[in-house]
Design a protein around this motif. Structure first.
Motif, PDB file in Angstrom:
ATOM      1  N   THR A   7      29.931  24.319 -17.227  1.00  0.00           N
ATOM      2  CA  THR A   7      29.975  25.672 -17.793  1.00  0.00           C
ATOM      3  C   THR A   7      28.921  25.778 -18.886  1.00  0.00           C
ATOM      4  N   GLY A   8      28.002  26.729 -18.745  1.00  0.00           N
ATOM      5  CA  GLY A   8      26.941  26.901 -19.730  1.00  0.00           C
ATOM      6  C   GLY A   8      27.271  28.000 -20.717  1.00  0.00           C
ATOM      7  N   THR A   9      26.891  27.768 -21.960  1.00  0.00           N
ATOM      8  CA  THR A   9      27.138  28.753 -23.010  1.00  0.00           C
ATOM      9  C   THR A   9      25.936  28.817 -23.939  1.00  0.00           C
ATOM     10  N   ILE A  10      25.471  30.020 -24.191  1.00  0.00           N
ATOM     11  CA  ILE A  10      24.411  30.205 -25.182  1.00  0.00           C
ATOM     12  C   ILE A  10      25.070  30.694 -26.453  1.00  0.00           C
ATOM     13  N   LEU A  11      25.256  29.794 -27.396  1.00  0.00           N
ATOM     14  CA  LEU A  11      25.927  30.149 -28.646  1.00  0.00           C
ATOM     15  C   LEU A  11      24.964  30.821 -29.609  1.00  0.00           C
ATOM     16  N   SER A  12      23.761  30.283 -29.701  1.00  0.00           N
ATOM     17  CA  SER A  12      22.740  30.870 -30.554  1.00  0.00           C
ATOM     18  C   SER A  12      21.408  30.277 -30.131  1.00  0.00           C
ATOM     19  N   GLN A  13      20.342  30.683 -30.813  1.00  0.00           N
ATOM     20  CA  GLN A  13      19.021  30.172 -30.469  1.00  0.00           C
ATOM     21  C   GLN A  13      18.954  28.657 -30.615  1.00  0.00           C
ATOM     22  N   ASN A  14      19.724  28.129 -31.573  1.00  0.00           N
ATOM     23  CA  ASN A  14      19.675  26.696 -31.836  1.00  0.00           C
ATOM     24  C   ASN A  14      20.858  25.945 -31.244  1.00  0.00           C
ATOM     25  N   SER A  15      21.633  26.633 -30.428  1.00  0.00           N
ATOM     26  CA  SER A  15      22.807  25.956 -29.888  1.00  0.00           C
ATOM     27  C   SER A  15      23.140  26.509 -28.504  1.00  0.00           C
ATOM     28  N   THR A  16      22.562  25.883 -27.514  1.00  0.00           N
ATOM     29  CA  THR A  16      22.857  26.241 -26.128  1.00  0.00           C
ATOM     30  C   THR A  16      23.450  25.008 -25.463  1.00  0.00           C
ATOM     31  N   GLN A  17      24.593  25.146 -24.869  1.00  0.00           N
ATOM     32  CA  GLN A  17      25.244  23.953 -24.343  1.00  0.00           C
ATOM     33  C   GLN A  17      25.781  24.164 -22.937  1.00  0.00           C
ATOM     34  N   MET A  18      25.885  23.085 -22.228  1.00  0.00           N
ATOM     35  CA  MET A  18      26.494  23.084 -20.903  1.00  0.00           C
ATOM     36  C   MET A  18      27.445  21.894 -20.853  1.00  0.00           C
ATOM     37  N   PHE A  51      11.286  22.497 -27.991  1.00  0.00           N
ATOM     38  CA  PHE A  51      12.640  22.492 -27.452  1.00  0.00           C
ATOM     39  C   PHE A  51      13.209  21.087 -27.618  1.00  0.00           C
ATOM     40  N   LYS A  52      14.468  21.020 -27.922  1.00  0.00           N
ATOM     41  CA  LYS A  52      15.120  19.724 -28.023  1.00  0.00           C
ATOM     42  C   LYS A  52      16.338  19.721 -27.103  1.00  0.00           C
ATOM     43  N   PHE A  53      16.383  18.768 -26.223  1.00  0.00           N
ATOM     44  CA  PHE A  53      17.503  18.632 -25.297  1.00  0.00           C
ATOM     45  C   PHE A  53      18.239  17.334 -25.623  1.00  0.00           C
ATOM     46  N   SER A  54      19.533  17.443 -25.691  1.00  0.00           N
ATOM     47  CA  SER A  54      20.348  16.259 -25.989  1.00  0.00           C
ATOM     48  C   SER A  54      21.504  16.199 -25.007  1.00  0.00           C
ATOM     49  N   THR A  55      21.891  15.001 -24.665  1.00  0.00           N
ATOM     50  CA  THR A  55      23.128  14.808 -23.902  1.00  0.00           C
ATOM     51  C   THR A  55      24.109  14.071 -24.797  1.00  0.00           C
ATOM     52  N   GLU A  56      25.319  14.512 -24.722  1.00  0.00           N
ATOM     53  CA  GLU A  56      26.349  13.921 -25.577  1.00  0.00           C
ATOM     54  C   GLU A  56      27.608  13.676 -24.747  1.00  0.00           C
ATOM     55  N   PHE A  57      28.356  12.786 -25.205  1.00  0.00           N
ATOM     56  CA  PHE A  57      29.605  12.428 -24.528  1.00  0.00           C
ATOM     57  C   PHE A  57      30.767  12.812 -25.433  1.00  0.00           C
ATOM     58  N   LEU A  58      31.647  13.671 -24.893  1.00  0.00           N
ATOM     59  CA  LEU A  58      32.788  14.129 -25.673  1.00  0.00           C
ATOM     60  C   LEU A  58      34.041  13.410 -25.185  1.00  0.00           C
ATOM     61  N   GLU A  59      34.759  12.862 -26.113  1.00  0.00           N
ATOM     62  CA  GLU A  59      35.997  12.190 -25.751  1.00  0.00           C
ATOM     63  C   GLU A  59      36.985  12.297 -26.906  1.00  0.00           C
ATOM     64  N   LEU A  60      38.077  12.908 -26.610  1.00  0.00           N
ATOM     65  CA  LEU A  60      39.171  13.027 -27.588  1.00  0.00           C
ATOM     66  C   LEU A  60      38.683  13.631 -28.900  1.00  0.00           C
ATOM     67  N   GLY A  61      37.838  14.649 -28.787  1.00  0.00           N
ATOM     68  CA  GLY A  61      37.368  15.347 -29.977  1.00  0.00           C
ATOM     69  C   GLY A  61      36.207  14.677 -30.679  1.00  0.00           C
ATOM     70  N   ASN A  62      35.834  13.517 -30.205  1.00  0.00           N
ATOM     71  CA  ASN A  62      34.686  12.829 -30.798  1.00  0.00           C
ATOM     72  C   ASN A  62      33.434  13.074 -29.954  1.00  0.00           C
ATOM     73  N   VAL A  63      32.268  13.143 -30.626  1.00  0.00           N
ATOM     74  CA  VAL A  63      30.994  13.388 -29.952  1.00  0.00           C
ATOM     75  C   VAL A  63      30.118  12.149 -30.116  1.00  0.00           C
ATOM     76  N   TYR A  64      29.612  11.663 -29.001  1.00  0.00           N
ATOM     77  CA  TYR A  64      28.737  10.485 -29.026  1.00  0.00           C
ATOM     78  C   TYR A  64      27.390  10.859 -28.416  1.00  0.00           C
ATOM     79  N   ASP A  65      26.313  10.598 -29.156  1.00  0.00           N
ATOM     80  CA  ASP A  65      24.976  10.886 -28.637  1.00  0.00           C
ATOM     81  C   ASP A  65      24.623   9.921 -27.515  1.00  0.00           C
ATOM     82  N   ILE A  66      23.994  10.458 -26.477  1.00  0.00           N
ATOM     83  CA  ILE A  66      23.554   9.619 -25.363  1.00  0.00           C
ATOM     84  C   ILE A  66      22.032   9.574 -25.310  1.00  0.00           C
TER      85      ILE A  66
END
Lengths: 100, 138
Positions: A7-18, A51-66
């Motif tokens: 699910t993709g969401t454009i929150l703001s210019q600096n925060s677009t997430q899928m 542009f900066k693209f990041s992948t992160e891993f979400l688990e139990l409310g915690n965010v881990y950079d990949i």
């Protein structure tokens, strides 16, 4: 067979997430290709932008950079057109006025 | 488009000198500031200028080059804001001026003898209008 959903969401210019959920255990080592398209207005000058693209891993409310990748772009300068120069006197050494 | 604090920079060829007391003005930005520093003219924008605006910049007290050759190109750059990193448009080639030689109007030739077939001497008298630098020649 990859069978998760995103699910993709454009929150703001600096925060677009899928966010991808329900990734099967069998897909944990897959290499998904993700295509994202943005319609943007480039800056009004040749100042670079990135542009900066990041992948992160979400688990139990915690965010881990990949992984993170950053890509910088720069517009080309426009071309000024001129109809020429008008010189009151083109004689050498003359002190004159120029219209450009 | 240029916005407030944007500027236009115009550089004259090095063979052309601008008097330090020269004045420049344009037909678009009456309230903008035009500063002349040697061969560089900087027109600071007060207000915004839309794309496709036609400028006519006039500079007085400009001393033409000393040779009747084509100058190198004038260059023009426009900047979106007050920083040089905001280059928008540019012109770097093709904007030149070809100077015209000054005619020597005061000149005379006086032969010592006007007799046909005479081997004689000629005196040429003329006045140069412009300086000749070292290694120049006539």
């Amino acid at each position: 067979m990859i069978s998760f959903s995103g699910t993709g969401t454009i929150l703001s210019q600096n925060s677009t997430q899928m966010i991808f959920t329900n990734i099967a255990t069998a897909d944990r080592f897959s290499l998904p290709l993700i295509f994202m398209g943005f319609s943007i207005t480039t800056p009004p000058s040749t100042r670079s932008f990135s542009f900066k693209f990041s992948t992160e891993f979400l688990e139990l409310g915690n965010v881990y950079d990949i992984e993170t990748v950053s890509q910088t772009y720069q517009n080309n300068a426009g071309v000024i057109t001129s109809s020429g120069i008008t010189v009151t006197s083109a004689i050498i050494n003359a002190v004159t006025s120029y219209q450009i | 488009m240029l916005v407030n604090l944007g500027f236009i920079q115009l550089r004259f060829p090095s063979s052309i000198a601008i008097d330090p007391t020269a004045v420049c003005n344009d037909n678009v930005t009456n309230s903008s500031t035009c500063v002349i520093n040697s061969g560089n003219i900087t027109l600071s924008i007060n207000g915004s200028i839309p794309a496709l605006t036609s400028f006519l910049l006039t500079v007085d007290k400009v001393k033409n080059s000393a040779e009747s050759t084509q100058t190198t190109s004038f260059t023009i750059y426009s900047y979106y804001d007050a920083l040089y990193s905001s280059l928008v448009d540019r012109l770097e080639t093709g904007l030149t001026v070809t100077m015209t030689a000054n005619p020597i109007t005061t000149a005379s030739v006086t032969p010592l003898s006007l007799t046909t077939y005479a081997v004689t001497s000629y005196t040429l008298n003329f006045v140069l209008k412009d300086d000749i630098s070292q290694n120049g020649y006539i």
